[in-house]
Design a protein around this motif. Structure first.
Motif, PDB file in Angstrom:
ATOM      1  N   LEU A 182      12.381   2.534 -17.937  1.00  0.00           N
ATOM      2  CA  LEU A 182      11.177   1.262 -17.649  1.00  0.00           C
ATOM      3  C   LEU A 182      10.188   1.851 -15.934  1.00  0.00           C
ATOM      4  N   GLN A 183      10.939   3.078 -15.257  1.00  0.00           N
ATOM      5  CA  GLN A 183      10.678   3.483 -14.027  1.00  0.00           C
ATOM      6  C   GLN A 183       9.602   4.056 -14.548  1.00  0.00           C
ATOM      7  N   ARG A 184      10.093   5.460 -16.060  1.00  0.00           N
ATOM      8  CA  ARG A 184       9.416   6.770 -16.426  1.00  0.00           C
ATOM      9  C   ARG A 184       7.938   6.189 -16.684  1.00  0.00           C
ATOM     10  N   ARG A 185       8.258   4.860 -16.995  1.00  0.00           N
ATOM     11  CA  ARG A 185       7.318   4.175 -17.989  1.00  0.00           C
ATOM     12  C   ARG A 185       5.704   3.558 -17.241  1.00  0.00           C
ATOM     13  N   LYS A 186       6.617   2.972 -15.620  1.00  0.00           N
ATOM     14  CA  LYS A 186       5.504   2.402 -14.518  1.00  0.00           C
ATOM     15  C   LYS A 186       5.145   3.973 -13.444  1.00  0.00           C
ATOM     16  N   VAL A 187       5.982   5.205 -13.208  1.00  0.00           N
ATOM     17  CA  VAL A 187       5.580   5.920 -12.774  1.00  0.00           C
ATOM     18  C   VAL A 187       4.140   6.907 -13.194  1.00  0.00           C
ATOM     19  N   ILE A 188       4.553   6.680 -15.326  1.00  0.00           N
ATOM     20  CA  ILE A 188       3.387   7.177 -15.681  1.00  0.00           C
ATOM     21  C   ILE A 188       1.960   6.214 -16.027  1.00  0.00           C
ATOM     22  N   GLU A 189       2.134   4.882 -15.801  1.00  0.00           N
ATOM     23  CA  GLU A 189       1.604   4.327 -15.522  1.00  0.00           C
ATOM     24  C   GLU A 189       0.285   3.838 -14.662  1.00  0.00           C
ATOM     25  N   GLU A 190       0.552   4.731 -13.250  1.00  0.00           N
ATOM     26  CA  GLU A 190       0.882   4.569 -11.643  1.00  0.00           C
ATOM     27  C   GLU A 190       0.000   5.712 -11.655  1.00  0.00           C
ATOM     28  N   ASP A 191       0.541   6.681 -12.442  1.00  0.00           N
ATOM     29  CA  ASP A 191      -0.292   7.905 -12.402  1.00  0.00           C
ATOM     30  C   ASP A 191      -1.555   7.988 -13.899  1.00  0.00           C
ATOM     31  N   ARG A 192      -2.042   7.357 -14.395  1.00  0.00           N
ATOM     32  CA  ARG A 192      -3.155   7.536 -15.040  1.00  0.00           C
ATOM     33  C   ARG A 192      -4.369   6.234 -14.353  1.00  0.00           C
ATOM     34  N   GLY A 193      -3.003   5.677 -13.451  1.00  0.00           N
ATOM     35  CA  GLY A 193      -4.579   4.533 -12.892  1.00  0.00           C
ATOM     36  C   GLY A 193      -4.815   4.518 -11.345  1.00  0.00           C
ATOM     37  N   GLY A 194      -4.233   6.244 -11.062  1.00  0.00           N
ATOM     38  CA  GLY A 194      -4.814   6.439  -9.433  1.00  0.00           C
ATOM     39  C   GLY A 194      -3.935   5.870  -8.784  1.00  0.00           C
ATOM     40  N   GLY A 195      -2.554   5.956  -8.901  1.00  0.00           N
ATOM     41  CA  GLY A 195      -1.670   5.335  -7.993  1.00  0.00           C
ATOM     42  C   GLY A 195      -1.501   3.666  -8.445  1.00  0.00           C
ATOM     43  N   PRO A 196      -0.064   3.501  -7.266  1.00  0.00           N
ATOM     44  CA  PRO A 196       0.161   2.059  -7.393  1.00  0.00           C
ATOM     45  C   PRO A 196      -1.552   0.799  -7.506  1.00  0.00           C
ATOM     46  N   LYS A 197      -0.978   0.283  -8.419  1.00  0.00           N
ATOM     47  CA  LYS A 197      -1.689  -1.157  -7.859  1.00  0.00           C
ATOM     48  C   LYS A 197      -2.325  -1.761  -6.893  1.00  0.00           C
ATOM     49  N   ILE A 198      -3.174  -1.933  -5.760  1.00  0.00           N
ATOM     50  CA  ILE A 198      -3.410  -2.770  -5.347  1.00  0.00           C
ATOM     51  C   ILE A 198      -4.543  -4.109  -4.992  1.00  0.00           C
ATOM     52  N   PHE A 199      -3.593  -5.130  -3.992  1.00  0.00           N
ATOM     53  CA  PHE A 199      -4.176  -6.499  -4.493  1.00  0.00           C
ATOM     54  C   PHE A 199      -5.013  -7.097  -3.741  1.00  0.00           C
ATOM     55  N   HIS A 200      -6.520  -7.230  -2.943  1.00  0.00           N
ATOM     56  CA  HIS A 200      -6.900  -7.733  -2.084  1.00  0.00           C
ATOM     57  C   HIS A 200      -6.389  -9.073  -1.743  1.00  0.00           C
ATOM     58  N   ARG A 201      -6.211  -9.426  -0.750  1.00  0.00           N
ATOM     59  CA  ARG A 201      -5.784 -10.466   0.185  1.00  0.00           C
ATOM     60  C   ARG A 201      -6.666 -11.737  -0.810  1.00  0.00           C
ATOM     61  N   SER A 202      -7.424 -12.177  -0.727  1.00  0.00           N
ATOM     62  CA  SER A 202      -7.954 -13.068  -1.467  1.00  0.00           C
ATOM     63  C   SER A 202      -7.110 -13.659  -3.599  1.00  0.00           C
ATOM     64  N   THR A 203      -7.114 -12.831  -3.315  1.00  0.00           N
ATOM     65  CA  THR A 203      -6.193 -13.465  -4.716  1.00  0.00           C
ATOM     66  C   THR A 203      -4.796 -13.840  -4.046  1.00  0.00           C
ATOM     67  N   PHE A 204      -4.424 -14.188  -2.983  1.00  0.00           N
ATOM     68  CA  PHE A 204      -2.942 -14.952  -3.565  1.00  0.00           C
ATOM     69  C   PHE A 204      -3.192 -15.902  -2.836  1.00  0.00           C
ATOM     70  N   LEU A 205      -2.939 -17.013  -3.219  1.00  0.00           N
ATOM     71  CA  LEU A 205      -3.201 -18.593  -3.189  1.00  0.00           C
ATOM     72  C   LEU A 205      -2.895 -18.954  -1.756  1.00  0.00           C
ATOM     73  N   GLU A 206      -2.288 -18.501  -0.180  1.00  0.00           N
ATOM     74  CA  GLU A 206      -2.308 -18.272   0.790  1.00  0.00           C
ATOM     75  C   GLU A 206      -3.754 -18.519   1.580  1.00  0.00           C
ATOM     76  N   TRP A 207      -4.606 -17.923   0.798  1.00  0.00           N
ATOM     77  CA  TRP A 207      -5.653 -17.054   1.486  1.00  0.00           C
ATOM     78  C   TRP A 207      -6.705 -18.064   2.000  1.00  0.00           C
ATOM     79  N   ASN A 208      -6.935 -17.534   3.231  1.00  0.00           N
ATOM     80  CA  ASN A 208      -8.047 -19.143   3.952  1.00  0.00           C
ATOM     81  C   ASN A 208      -8.942 -17.315   4.857  1.00  0.00           C
ATOM     82  N   TYR A 209     -10.161 -17.743   4.232  1.00  0.00           N
ATOM     83  CA  TYR A 209     -10.443 -16.702   4.956  1.00  0.00           C
ATOM     84  C   TYR A 209     -11.391 -16.632   6.123  1.00  0.00           C
ATOM     85  N   ASP A 210     -11.124 -18.542   6.827  1.00  0.00           N
ATOM     86  CA  ASP A 210     -11.303 -18.963   7.897  1.00  0.00           C
ATOM     87  C   ASP A 210     -10.183 -18.099   8.428  1.00  0.00           C
TER      88      ASP A 210
END
Length: 355
Positions: A48-76
């Motif tokens: 599973l770790q090997r497959r994860k590394v392959i997917e991250e290499d194909r996607g240009g690195g680990p997938k990063i999520f913007h903070r606006s996608t979090f449930l507790e996001w409050n822009y103000d």
């Protein structure tokens, strides 16, 4: 089992009861079952770790999520925390405009149009603020450099200015103050140009909100400090150091530089080193080392220019923070007064004697 039975017999010999022995055996069995893992677990996790590394290499690195996608996001709340984290006071509308990229407005407008909703977004992008912020930031940086490096030619000032206002430098500063989680833009992770434009817009928003003095200190604390640990001489590469040194000595009424071999080592090997000294009117100026005589002469000329410009390796540390309190007025005065160009540069002592 025989070893365990022998151990139990030894326990009885030393006075342990049967109940305590049976309790110990039960505990050993429970612990052994708890720590037991099937043979397929480790190979599966590795796969599973090997497959994860392959997917991250194909996607240009680990997938990063913007903070606006979090449930507790409050822009103000994020905007409020950002201002307090920097210790600055912003107008809410100016700061929001500084953090809104034009691509975000275009994406939201297109999204609303696709679902048949009339797009009447009341957003202001940061294009105008970014242009204004770039201009005042350039002015602040030039003022600092000219007030601190009083004896260097304008070409070196320009080289340091270009380094501080370059995209990699400003992107680093913008990331470190957390702009990546606050910027509203269509691309994520954000591009370098987006970081740079947003940071310049934040500088302009601060100047509008708290005045240019606060913006000047802000730029000095975050941008100019990127010179710390940098060799300023590496930022500027004069084309002809020997010719520049000769021209300076000639303008000062001195003899042309004379290069003399001081010492050498390993001249018949691939690790040869030569030390050349520079003299003028039989007075020693500086010395340099190199793998050949030509390189040593050029390095000696560079060391002489460092000595003239007071940018030697042993130069005083650059002033930052509270050390600039007494020269802020001088910095403001020199923002539009360039230093002497290299083609006209002479030593301050010679200049004062002439005038």
């Amino acid at each position: 089992m025989a070893a365990l039975w022998k151990t139990c017999q030894q326990c009885l010999r030393y006075g342990f009861t049967n109940a305590s022995i049976y309790t110990s055996i039960t505990a050993v069995n429970v612990i052994s079952k708890r720590n037991f893992k099937a043979h397929w677990v480790a190979p599966t996790l590795r796969e599973l770790q090997r497959r994860k590394v392959i997917e991250e290499d194909r996607g240009g690195g680990p997938k990063i999520f913007h903070r606006s996608t979090f449930l507790e996001w409050n822009y103000d709340a994020e905007i409020f925390a950002f201002s307090n984290r920097l210790g600055e006071k912003f107008n809410d509308s100016s700061l929001r405009a500084a953090l809104t990229h034009k691509s975000y407005i275009e994406r939201e407008t297109a999204r609303l149009s696709d679902i048949g909703v009339e797009s009447n977004l009341q957003f202001q992008d940061n294009e105008a603020l970014a242009q204004k912020g770039g201009e005042i930031m350039s002015k602040f940086i030039n003022g600092y450099l000219r007030a601190v490096f009083t004896q260097v030619p304008e070409e070196l000032i320009r080289a340091m200015h270009d380094f501080l206002t370059s995209n990699p430098t400003l992107e680093t500063v913008a990331k470190h103050i957390g702009l990546g989680d606050l910027m509203l833009c269509a691309d994520f992770p954000c591009k370098t140009e987006t970081y740079v434009k947003s940071f310049k817009a934040v500088v302009a928003a601060l100047a509008e909100s708290s005045g240019e003095e606060r913006a000047r200190i802000f730029v000095q604390d975050l941008v100019v400090t990127q010179l710390y640990g940098q060799d300023v001489n590496e930022l500027w590469n004069p084309v002809d150091p020997i010719g520049n040194l000769t021209a300076i000595l000639k303008r000062e009424g001195k003899a042309e530089p004379e290069f003399r071999l001081i010492r050498q080592a390993g001249s018949n090997s691939i690790l040869a080193v030569y030390y050349v000294g520079v003299y003028s009117d039989k007075n020693f100026i500086s010395e340099g080392a190199g793998e050949s005589l030509e390189v040593a002469k050029e390095m000696a000329a560079r060391e002489a220019l460092k000595k003239f410009f007071h940018t030697e390796d042993s130069m005083r540390a650059l002033p930052f923070g509270r050390q600039l309190k007494n020269i802020q007025s001088k910095i403001a005065q020199l923002e539009n007064q360039p230093n002497v160009p290299l083609s006209e540069w002479i030593s301050p002592k010679i200049m004062s004697a002439v005038h």
